[in-house]
Each structure stands twice: as C-alpha cells, then as structure tokens.
Design a protein around this motif. Structure first.
Motif, PDB file in Angstrom:
ATOM      1  N   UNK A  37       0.834  -1.193   0.000  1.00  0.00           N
ATOM      2  CA  UNK A  37       0.000   0.000   0.000  1.00  0.00           C
ATOM      3  C   UNK A  37       0.875   1.251   0.000  1.00  0.00           C
ATOM      4  N   UNK A  38       0.553   2.184  -0.867  1.00  0.00           N
ATOM      5  CA  UNK A  38       1.312   3.421  -0.968  1.00  0.00           C
ATOM      6  C   UNK A  38       1.359   4.128   0.385  1.00  0.00           C
ATOM      7  N   UNK A  39       0.255   4.137   1.107  1.00  0.00           N
ATOM      8  CA  UNK A  39       0.222   4.843   2.389  1.00  0.00           C
ATOM      9  C   UNK A  39       0.922   4.078   3.510  1.00  0.00           C
ATOM     10  N   UNK A  40       1.440   2.887   3.212  1.00  0.00           N
ATOM     11  CA  UNK A  40       2.194   2.102   4.192  1.00  0.00           C
ATOM     12  C   UNK A  40       3.692   2.110   3.885  1.00  0.00           C
ATOM     13  N   UNK A  41       4.114   2.965   2.974  1.00  0.00           N
ATOM     14  CA  UNK A  41       5.537   3.069   2.658  1.00  0.00           C
ATOM     15  C   UNK A  41       6.239   3.876   3.744  1.00  0.00           C
TER      16      UNK A  41
END
Length: 155
Positions: A37-41
């Motif tokens: 997930x992009x927001x979990x990078x």
C-alpha cells in the motif's frame, strides 16, 4: 481461478500427458507476493545519518550502523516504523529463527546491525533506490505466506 493460474494449470496438464511411464513432474515457484500500500511506505531517509549501508529488499531491510550507532539506530528505527515492521538487532534475528534453526557466525555477520521486517502491506524504502518503491507487489518479509515455497509433485 485467475487467468494466470488457469494457464499454469494447462501447462502442467500438457507436460504431465507427455511424461514417460514412471516419471514424475515437480512444480515449484518463488515465494509469495504481498500487495503493498502506498500509504504504508516508510521512507528510511531519517535513519541515513546512523547508517553506513542498507541492504535487503523493501520488505526485509538490513541496516548497517555507523560505528557506535547500533543502539541509537535500533531505537530510531523502532520509532520511525512503529507497528509497520518488526525491528530486531542481529542477535535478535539469530535467536528468532527467521533465518533457520542455526546460523554460522560468518553468515550472521552479513545481516545488518538492525533488521526491519515489514508487517502487513508496508514497505521500507531505501532513499537510494526509489525504483523498488514503485512496485505494487513485493516479497521477502518473514510471515509464512511470504517465505514458504510451494511445491507440487505429480506422479
């Protein structure tokens, strides 16, 4: 069943039909993929002042500390990643059994001073390699579904 699996199943059936009597077919693949997930990078750039080198992949990062910075690096990494990754020092990784039931010292020495293993859909982005961060699926953390390698034998 998705199209890729249906195609693979067709290939296996075709090969199986061509096998001579008494032969077996062994099918294996790489270990599992996780949709990230992009927001979990997690951008590891804030750790660079304590790190001499980064290794591994976006799901399992080896951080090699600058001399004398191991403890501070571990604490800073834990604060940065929160619950998005396990954070262990080298001794903790060896004791965990993540790399197998035993590890020779020469192999353990190749691990980072601090090791980050992503949880869930997180990725651990090395600021020097943004190409990996652009991928949607990745592998290499420690949960079983990411490290177990499928094996099918067909008599």
């Amino acid at each position: 069943m998705n199209l890729a699996l249906a195609m693979a199943e067709g290939v296996v059936r075709g090969i199986r039909r061509l096998l001579p009597p008494g032969a077996a077919l062994v099918v294996t693949s790489d270990h599992g993929q996780v949709t990230t997930a992009v927001d979990e990078r997690v951008d590891l750039r804030p750790l660079r002042t304590m790190v001499s080198a980064m290794g591994g992949s976006t799901r399992l990062r080896y951080l090699h500390a600058r001399p004398g910075a191991s403890a501070d690096l571990k604490a800073a990494a834990r604060e940065l990643v929160g619950d998005r990754a396990w954070v262990l020092d080298r001794a903790g990784v060896v004791a965990s059994g993540w790399m197998g039931p035993s590890m020779r010292p020469v192999v353990a020495g190749r691990l980072g001073d601090v090791v980050l293993a992503a949880r869930g859909a997180a990725t651990l982005v090395d600021p020097a390699d943004q190409r990996q961060a652009a991928l949607l699926t990745m592998h290499c953390s420690v949960p079983a579904h990411e490290v177990l390698i499928p094996l099918l034998t067909v008599p």
